[in-house]
Design a protein around this motif. Sequence first.
Motif, PDB file in Angstrom:
ATOM      1  N   ILE A 104       0.885  -1.166   0.000  1.00  0.00           N
ATOM      2  CA  ILE A 104       0.000   0.000   0.000  1.00  0.00           C
ATOM      3  C   ILE A 104       0.920   1.212   0.000  1.00  0.00           C
ATOM      4  O   ILE A 104       1.710   1.393   0.925  1.00  0.00           O
ATOM      5  CB  ILE A 104      -0.917   0.023   1.239  1.00  0.00           C
ATOM      6  N   GLY A 105       0.819   2.019  -1.025  1.00  0.00           N
ATOM      7  CA  GLY A 105       1.679   3.199  -1.139  1.00  0.00           C
ATOM      8  C   GLY A 105       1.267   4.306  -0.188  1.00  0.00           C
ATOM      9  O   GLY A 105       0.368   4.152   0.640  1.00  0.00           O
ATOM     10  N   GLY A 106       1.913   5.419  -0.342  1.00  0.00           N
ATOM     11  CA  GLY A 106       1.622   6.585   0.478  1.00  0.00           C
ATOM     12  C   GLY A 106       0.350   7.295   0.021  1.00  0.00           C
ATOM     13  O   GLY A 106      -0.358   6.817  -0.872  1.00  0.00           O
ATOM     14  N   PRO A 107       0.077   8.442   0.590  1.00  0.00           N
ATOM     15  CA  PRO A 107      -1.173   9.147   0.292  1.00  0.00           C
ATOM     16  C   PRO A 107      -1.333   9.576  -1.161  1.00  0.00           C
ATOM     17  O   PRO A 107      -2.453   9.800  -1.618  1.00  0.00           O
ATOM     18  CB  PRO A 107      -1.134  10.363   1.223  1.00  0.00           C
ATOM     19  N   PHE A 108      -0.240   9.666  -1.901  1.00  0.00           N
ATOM     20  CA  PHE A 108      -0.313  10.085  -3.308  1.00  0.00           C
ATOM     21  C   PHE A 108      -0.032   8.935  -4.275  1.00  0.00           C
ATOM     22  O   PHE A 108       0.184   9.146  -5.464  1.00  0.00           O
ATOM     23  CB  PHE A 108       0.655  11.245  -3.570  1.00  0.00           C
ATOM     24  N   GLY A 109       0.001   7.718  -3.756  1.00  0.00           N
ATOM     25  CA  GLY A 109       0.253   6.572  -4.621  1.00  0.00           C
ATOM     26  C   GLY A 109       1.728   6.234  -4.702  1.00  0.00           C
ATOM     27  O   GLY A 109       2.504   6.535  -3.797  1.00  0.00           O
ATOM     28  N   PHE A 110       2.114   5.634  -5.827  1.00  0.00           N
ATOM     29  CA  PHE A 110       3.466   5.124  -5.992  1.00  0.00           C
ATOM     30  C   PHE A 110       4.302   5.995  -6.910  1.00  0.00           C
ATOM     31  O   PHE A 110       3.789   6.621  -7.835  1.00  0.00           O
ATOM     32  CB  PHE A 110       3.416   3.706  -6.591  1.00  0.00           C
ATOM     33  N   ASP A 111       5.582   5.978  -6.660  1.00  0.00           N
ATOM     34  CA  ASP A 111       6.556   6.609  -7.542  1.00  0.00           C
ATOM     35  C   ASP A 111       6.532   5.888  -8.884  1.00  0.00           C
ATOM     36  O   ASP A 111       6.248   4.685  -8.955  1.00  0.00           O
ATOM     37  CB  ASP A 111       7.944   6.492  -6.903  1.00  0.00           C
ATOM     38  N   GLU A 112       6.843   6.598  -9.942  1.00  0.00           N
ATOM     39  CA  GLU A 112       6.820   6.020 -11.299  1.00  0.00           C
ATOM     40  C   GLU A 112       7.697   4.782 -11.430  1.00  0.00           C
ATOM     41  O   GLU A 112       7.407   3.892 -12.223  1.00  0.00           O
ATOM     42  CB  GLU A 112       7.237   7.070 -12.341  1.00  0.00           C
ATOM     43  N   ARG A 113       8.768   4.692 -10.650  1.00  0.00           N
ATOM     44  CA  ARG A 113       9.647   3.519 -10.770  1.00  0.00           C
ATOM     45  C   ARG A 113       8.902   2.224 -10.431  1.00  0.00           C
ATOM     46  O   ARG A 113       9.242   1.169 -10.941  1.00  0.00           O
ATOM     47  CB  ARG A 113      10.901   3.676  -9.923  1.00  0.00           C
ATOM     48  N   PHE A 114       7.867   2.310  -9.585  1.00  0.00           N
ATOM     49  CA  PHE A 114       7.085   1.113  -9.266  1.00  0.00           C
ATOM     50  C   PHE A 114       6.210   0.709 -10.445  1.00  0.00           C
ATOM     51  O   PHE A 114       6.024  -0.468 -10.716  1.00  0.00           O
ATOM     52  CB  PHE A 114       6.236   1.328  -8.006  1.00  0.00           C
ATOM     53  N   TYR A 115       5.675   1.701 -11.154  1.00  0.00           N
ATOM     54  CA  TYR A 115       4.890   1.393 -12.347  1.00  0.00           C
ATOM     55  C   TYR A 115       5.811   0.922 -13.475  1.00  0.00           C
ATOM     56  O   TYR A 115       5.475  -0.005 -14.200  1.00  0.00           O
ATOM     57  CB  TYR A 115       4.077   2.611 -12.793  1.00  0.00           C
ATOM     58  N   ASP A 116       6.978   1.539 -13.589  1.00  0.00           N
ATOM     59  CA  ASP A 116       7.940   1.140 -14.613  1.00  0.00           C
ATOM     60  C   ASP A 116       8.422  -0.296 -14.407  1.00  0.00           C
ATOM     61  O   ASP A 116       8.757  -0.983 -15.369  1.00  0.00           O
ATOM     62  CB  ASP A 116       9.146   2.083 -14.620  1.00  0.00           C
ATOM     63  N   ALA A 117       8.450  -0.735 -13.143  1.00  0.00           N
ATOM     64  CA  ALA A 117       8.894  -2.092 -12.828  1.00  0.00           C
ATOM     65  C   ALA A 117       7.845  -3.135 -13.228  1.00  0.00           C
ATOM     66  O   ALA A 117       8.099  -4.333 -13.160  1.00  0.00           O
ATOM     67  CB  ALA A 117       9.209  -2.212 -11.340  1.00  0.00           C
ATOM     68  N   LYS A 118       6.687  -2.669 -13.651  1.00  0.00           N
ATOM     69  CA  LYS A 118       5.623  -3.555 -14.143  1.00  0.00           C
ATOM     70  C   LYS A 118       5.120  -4.534 -13.080  1.00  0.00           C
ATOM     71  O   LYS A 118       4.760  -5.667 -13.386  1.00  0.00           O
ATOM     72  CB  LYS A 118       6.075  -4.328 -15.378  1.00  0.00           C
ATOM     73  N   TYR A 119       5.108  -4.094 -11.816  1.00  0.00           N
ATOM     74  CA  TYR A 119       4.512  -4.932 -10.780  1.00  0.00           C
ATOM     75  C   TYR A 119       3.026  -5.073 -11.071  1.00  0.00           C
ATOM     76  O   TYR A 119       2.377  -4.108 -11.479  1.00  0.00           O
ATOM     77  CB  TYR A 119       4.667  -4.294  -9.393  1.00  0.00           C
ATOM     78  N   PRO A 120       2.457  -6.257 -10.841  1.00  0.00           N
ATOM     79  CA  PRO A 120       1.008  -6.379 -11.005  1.00  0.00           C
ATOM     80  C   PRO A 120       0.300  -5.457 -10.005  1.00  0.00           C
ATOM     81  O   PRO A 120       0.827  -5.180  -8.929  1.00  0.00           O
ATOM     82  CB  PRO A 120       0.724  -7.851 -10.695  1.00  0.00           C
ATOM     83  N   LYS A 121      -0.892  -5.018 -10.391  1.00  0.00           N
ATOM     84  CA  LYS A 121      -1.664  -4.105  -9.547  1.00  0.00           C
ATOM     85  C   LYS A 121      -3.050  -4.694  -9.292  1.00  0.00           C
ATOM     86  O   LYS A 121      -3.665  -5.253 -10.192  1.00  0.00           O
ATOM     87  CB  LYS A 121      -1.807  -2.745 -10.215  1.00  0.00           C
ATOM     88  N   ILE A 122      -3.508  -4.538  -8.054  1.00  0.00           N
ATOM     89  CA  ILE A 122      -4.852  -4.949  -7.671  1.00  0.00           C
ATOM     90  C   ILE A 122      -5.578  -3.724  -7.137  1.00  0.00           C
ATOM     91  O   ILE A 122      -5.022  -2.953  -6.343  1.00  0.00           O
ATOM     92  CB  ILE A 122      -4.820  -6.030  -6.572  1.00  0.00           C
ATOM     93  N   ALA A 123      -6.832  -3.558  -7.568  1.00  0.00           N
ATOM     94  CA  ALA A 123      -7.698  -2.513  -7.019  1.00  0.00           C
ATOM     95  C   ALA A 123      -8.788  -3.206  -6.213  1.00  0.00           C
ATOM     96  O   ALA A 123      -9.385  -4.180  -6.666  1.00  0.00           O
ATOM     97  CB  ALA A 123      -8.321  -1.685  -8.140  1.00  0.00           C
ATOM     98  N   PHE A 124      -9.037  -2.723  -5.019  1.00  0.00           N
ATOM     99  CA  PHE A 124     -10.093  -3.304  -4.202  1.00  0.00           C
ATOM    100  C   PHE A 124     -11.446  -2.687  -4.522  1.00  0.00           C
ATOM    101  O   PHE A 124     -12.473  -3.213  -4.118  1.00  0.00           O
ATOM    102  CB  PHE A 124      -9.764  -3.170  -2.716  1.00  0.00           C
ATOM    103  N   SER A 125     -11.436  -1.581  -5.228  1.00  0.00           N
ATOM    104  CA  SER A 125     -12.678  -0.920  -5.614  1.00  0.00           C
ATOM    105  C   SER A 125     -12.314   0.267  -6.481  1.00  0.00           C
ATOM    106  O   SER A 125     -11.168   0.701  -6.509  1.00  0.00           O
ATOM    107  CB  SER A 125     -13.428  -0.437  -4.360  1.00  0.00           C
ATOM    108  N   LYS A 126     -13.300   0.788  -7.174  1.00  0.00           N
ATOM    109  CA  LYS A 126     -13.091   2.045  -7.887  1.00  0.00           C
ATOM    110  C   LYS A 126     -13.218   3.221  -6.920  1.00  0.00           C
ATOM    111  O   LYS A 126     -12.836   4.334  -7.238  1.00  0.00           O
ATOM    112  CB  LYS A 126     -14.101   2.176  -9.023  1.00  0.00           C
ATOM    113  N   MET A 127     -13.743   2.935  -5.728  1.00  0.00           N
ATOM    114  CA  MET A 127     -13.857   3.970  -4.707  1.00  0.00           C
ATOM    115  C   MET A 127     -12.496   4.206  -4.055  1.00  0.00           C
ATOM    116  O   MET A 127     -11.622   3.347  -4.106  1.00  0.00           O
ATOM    117  CB  MET A 127     -14.851   3.547  -3.624  1.00  0.00           C
ATOM    118  N   THR A 128     -12.373   5.345  -3.411  1.00  0.00           N
ATOM    119  CA  THR A 128     -11.165   5.652  -2.664  1.00  0.00           C
ATOM    120  C   THR A 128     -11.412   5.355  -1.189  1.00  0.00           C
ATOM    121  O   THR A 128     -12.440   5.750  -0.640  1.00  0.00           O
ATOM    122  CB  THR A 128     -10.793   7.139  -2.827  1.00  0.00           C
TER     123      THR A 128
END
Length: 157
Positions: A104-128
């Motif tokens: 679970i990232g910080g309040p603003f999400g993840f740094d681009e390097r985490f997205y660039d690393a192509k880690y799989p992502k799971i969303a628990f909802s479209k809600m915040t």
Amino acid sequence: MNINLIVIGKTDQLAIRTLIADYENRIKHFAKFSIIEIPDVKVSKKTSVKEQKRLEAEQLEKYIDKSHITILLDEKGKEYTSKQFAQLLQKKMNTGIKTLNFIIGGPFGFDERFYDAKYPKIAFSKMTFSHQMIRIFVTEQIYRGFAILNNLPYHHN
């Protein structure tokens, strides 16, 4: 298999900590489970969001090894039903990996390097949800996944 839930910041509400501890104890019947709380990074009002995410990424990376499977909890991720999530856990266990990280990232999400690393992502909802609440949801769903895989009456069809 070891499962880590890696989070930024502490859970300060007793009710939330109590619920998380309950699921944490239940999960431990099936797998080694740890919650790794990384202290909030020290920022000032002048710190940009990009810089804050960079600083958080540096801290998170200390707990990630290339031999681990790492999954980001991110609003842009794939949504799963509880049964599909249980199947995901089973699939990861079948690979023979030793450690599965959910982050679970910080309040603003993840740094681009985490997205660039192509880690799989799971969303628990479209809600915040607050970072406090999502911890309950993740631990509950991990337990529910093991309950499904072990045919326990916890999950109803």
